[in-house]
Design an enzyme around this catalytic site. Structure first.
Site, PDB file in Angstrom:
ATOM      1  N   HIS A  54      73.101  -6.243  79.876  1.00 23.38           N
ATOM      2  CA  HIS A  54      72.944  -7.136  78.202  1.00 23.38           C
ATOM      3  C   HIS A  54      72.605  -8.811  78.145  1.00 23.38           C
ATOM      4  O   HIS A  54      74.032  -9.262  78.707  1.00 23.38           O
ATOM      5  CB  HIS A  54      73.438  -7.280  77.858  1.00 23.38           C
ATOM      6  CG  HIS A  54      73.088  -5.023  77.141  1.00 23.38           C
ATOM      7  ND1 HIS A  54      73.727  -4.134  75.809  1.00 23.38           N
ATOM      8  CD2 HIS A  54      72.051  -4.698  78.241  1.00 23.38           C
ATOM      9  CE1 HIS A  54      72.977  -3.334  76.248  1.00 23.38           C
ATOM     10  NE2 HIS A  54      72.002  -3.586  76.950  1.00 23.38           N
ATOM     11  N   GLU A  56      74.231 -10.700  76.307  1.00 31.12           N
ATOM     12  CA  GLU A  56      75.733 -10.963  75.593  1.00 31.12           C
ATOM     13  C   GLU A  56      76.458 -10.743  76.946  1.00 31.12           C
ATOM     14  O   GLU A  56      77.328 -11.910  76.807  1.00 31.12           O
ATOM     15  CB  GLU A  56      76.250  -9.815  74.829  1.00 31.12           C
ATOM     16  CG  GLU A  56      75.222  -9.908  73.710  1.00 31.12           C
ATOM     17  CD  GLU A  56      74.478  -9.171  73.622  1.00 31.12           C
ATOM     18  OE1 GLU A  56      74.076  -8.808  72.418  1.00 31.12           O
ATOM     19  OE2 GLU A  56      73.791  -8.495  74.600  1.00 31.12           O
ATOM     20  N   CYS A  85      75.302  -4.823  70.735  1.00 31.72           N
ATOM     21  CA  CYS A  85      76.109  -3.169  70.887  1.00 31.72           C
ATOM     22  C   CYS A  85      77.403  -3.358  70.699  1.00 31.72           C
ATOM     23  O   CYS A  85      77.686  -4.323  70.854  1.00 31.72           O
ATOM     24  CB  CYS A  85      74.661  -2.721  71.638  1.00 31.72           C
ATOM     25  SG  CYS A  85      75.358  -3.924  73.266  1.00 31.72           S
ATOM     26  N   CYS A  88      79.209  -4.652  74.122  1.00 30.07           N
ATOM     27  CA  CYS A  88      78.625  -6.089  74.283  1.00 30.07           C
ATOM     28  C   CYS A  88      80.429  -6.311  72.870  1.00 30.07           C
ATOM     29  O   CYS A  88      80.488  -7.705  73.373  1.00 30.07           O
ATOM     30  CB  CYS A  88      77.619  -6.689  73.613  1.00 30.07           C
ATOM     31  SG  CYS A  88      76.205  -5.721  75.167  1.00 30.07           S
TER      32      CYS A  88
END
Length: 211
Positions: A54, A56, A85, A88
């Site tokens: 991701h 992040e 999410c 993360c």
């Protein structure tokens, strides 16, 4: 640094509840600005989700690779198209706890699956870990547009109208986030009352938490 196209910004930071046809996926983007407190020039960049990584996490890895001076404090501002999410969130919290010379602020254009309890708990975890999470408003959208978007190519839309629309749409999202934060505050109070063995929480308090 690489810049977003104006079209990418207008599509991906779009915060309307429902998008019109032609439909398109609203992807995760993270724009960051790292500002040393000594007044040095800020460092900026952005990341997209990659397969199994991701945005992040890519951001965390990038900051780690910079070899920042741990005796100096840094302000880090992130503009996200979607709030993080739960997975993360845990990585961000662990990262900030291990790097107390970083002061991280997160602004999101949209709340990811805000109706899911796990997502709400993730937002609460960030706030409880001294990582402010807010919804982007006029100031944040304007700053993101100014510093992360390529303005040299001709535009097919009016930027001022777009920014006004983003700010207008953000108001309902801000109220939604505030309700999530308030429900967290009530949960903390309920747990505190139970731990003090003061009996059950009054029905009026419980009703105030309904959404």
């Amino acid at each position: 640094m690489a810049l977003l196209t104006a079209k990418t910004f207008s599509l991906q930071f779009n915060n309307k509840r429902r998008i019109k046809r032609p439909y398109y996926p609203r992807k995760a983007l993270l724009c960051y600005q790292l500002t040393p407190q000594n007044g040095s020039t800020p460092t900026r960049g952005y990341f997209k989700n990659k397969k199994k990584c991701h945005a992040e996490i890519r951001f965390i890895n990038e900051i780690k690779s910079m070899g920042l001076d741990e005796t100096q404090c840094y302000q880090v501002t992130c503009y996200l198209t979607w709030s993080p999410c739960p997975s993360c969130v845990r990585e961000l919290v662990a990262f900030i706890k291990a790097h107390d010379h970083l002061n991280l602020r997160i602004f999101a254009s949209r709340l990811y699956c805000h109706w899911c309890r796990r997502q709400q708990e993730g937002l609460r975890l960030l706030c409880g870990s001294q990582v402010p999470v807010e919804v982007m408003g006029s100031r944040e959208f304007a700053d993101c547009w100014e510093n992360f978007v390529d303005h040299e190519k001709p535009l097919s839309f009016n930027p001022s109208e777009m920014l006004e629309e983003l700010d207008k749409n953000s108001r309902a999202i801000k109220r939604r986030l505030e309700r999530i934060k308030q429900s967290w505050s009530v949960d903390v109070l309920e747990n505190g009352l139970r731990s003090l063995q003061l009996g059950p929480v009054s029905s009026s308090l419980s009703r105030s938490n309904s959404r």
